[in-house]
Design an enzyme around this catalytic site. Structure first.
Site, short mmCIF file in Angstrom:
data_model
loop_
_atom_site.label_atom_id
_atom_site.label_comp_id
_atom_site.label_asym_id
_atom_site.label_seq_id
_atom_site.Cartn_x
_atom_site.Cartn_y
_atom_site.Cartn_z
N GLU A 79 -6.70 -8.81 4.62
CA GLU A 79 -6.38 -8.81 6.05
C GLU A 79 -7.02 -10.01 6.75
O GLU A 79 -8.19 -10.29 6.59
CB GLU A 79 -6.84 -7.51 6.69
CG GLU A 79 -6.16 -6.26 6.15
CD GLU A 79 -4.65 -6.24 6.37
OE1 GLU A 79 -4.15 -7.08 7.16
OE2 GLU A 79 -3.97 -5.40 5.77
N ARG A 89 0.09 6.39 15.16
CA ARG A 89 1.39 7.03 14.95
C ARG A 89 1.23 8.46 14.50
O ARG A 89 2.06 9.33 14.80
CB ARG A 89 2.19 6.22 13.92
CG ARG A 89 3.59 6.76 13.64
CD ARG A 89 4.33 5.86 12.67
NE ARG A 89 3.63 5.68 11.42
CZ ARG A 89 3.67 6.56 10.39
NH1 ARG A 89 4.36 7.69 10.52
NH2 ARG A 89 3.02 6.31 9.29
N CYS A 142 -7.88 2.17 9.92
CA CYS A 142 -8.28 0.98 9.16
C CYS A 142 -8.55 -0.20 10.08
O CYS A 142 -9.59 -0.86 9.97
CB CYS A 142 -7.19 0.61 8.14
SG CYS A 142 -7.12 1.71 6.71
N HIS A 165 -6.52 -3.93 2.29
CA HIS A 165 -5.70 -2.74 2.11
C HIS A 165 -5.23 -2.68 0.67
O HIS A 165 -4.93 -3.72 0.05
CB HIS A 165 -4.47 -2.79 3.03
CG HIS A 165 -4.67 -2.10 4.33
ND1 HIS A 165 -4.56 -2.74 5.54
CD2 HIS A 165 -4.96 -0.80 4.63
CE1 HIS A 165 -4.79 -1.87 6.53
NE2 HIS A 165 -5.02 -0.69 5.99
#
Length: 213
Positions: A79, A89, A142, A165
């Site tokens: 990342e 979500r 995360c 990830h």
């Protein structure tokens, strides 16, 4: 001192490959003579950042790598950037679902990883481990942890950190699933590559690894 963090299971999963891989990577690195601490973070907004902060104070690491699961991705995602936004979500493991809230009120819009992600990408490719530079860590727990980590390290001179990830493990998926996965040993070896590269590389490589969209 190296600090590795992974997450507890979430979203109905019975395991989280990030925590399993972090523990295995720590074994690999310790055999090579490195001092490594591991911490399992709760998949909870707020609490995860608090546990991370406590680990930073307890261990005083020079390098921190937080790891999380991104089901559906096919490779290790190094990342690049954490954003100051919680937008869930799905609820976290405590039922919280923040929408358009700051990770740190009044904090910068974003932080970049301070680990050599492109040098790590090159070394992962040399080792035959599927990997990519990712331009988004999402807006779930995360990213919350990634941003909290970089915000904490902004005031700690010489301490570098970042986030990776990882895909599903094969055993998480039905036999007939078309979703990508990666064996635990490959993920753990990949994490170890990122750490070795971070120890050896103070100035990152420069080559194209961006995204068109």
């Amino acid at each position: 001192m190296i600090l590795l963090t992974g997450f507890e299971p979430f979203g109905g999963e019975s395991l989280n490959p990030s925590w399993l891989a972090v523990q295995r990577a720590a074994e690999i690195l310790r055999r090579e003579g490195h001092t490594v601490a591991t911490v399992e973070l709760p998949c909870v907004f707020g609490d995860s950042a608090k546990v991370l902060g406590e680990a930073l104070r307890e261990h005083g690491p020079a390098i921190v790598l937080s790891v999380g699961m991104a089901g559906g991705r096919s490779r290790l995602s190094l990342e690049r950037v954490a954003i100051n936004c919680d937008d869930a979500r799905i609820p976290d493991n405590r039922g919280q679902r923040p929408i358009d809230e700051a990770v740190v009120a009044g904090g910068p819009a974003a932080y970049f990883s301070t680990l050599p992600i492109k040098a790590a990408l090159r070394n992962l490719q040399i080792e035959g481990i599927r990997a990519e530079v990712s331009q988004t860590a999402g807006t779930y727990v995360c990213n919350h942890v990634f941003y909290a980590l970089m915000h904490a390290l902004a005031s700690k001179e010489g301490v570098r950190g970042g986030f990776v990830h990882v895909p599903y493990l094969p055993e998480q998926l039905p036999v007939d699933s078309s979703l990508p996965s990666m064996p635990l040993e490959s993920i753990a070896q990949g994490i170890a590559v990122v750490i070795r590269t971070s120890i050896q590389t103070m100035v990152d490589d420069k080559f194209a690894a961006g995204a068109v969209h």
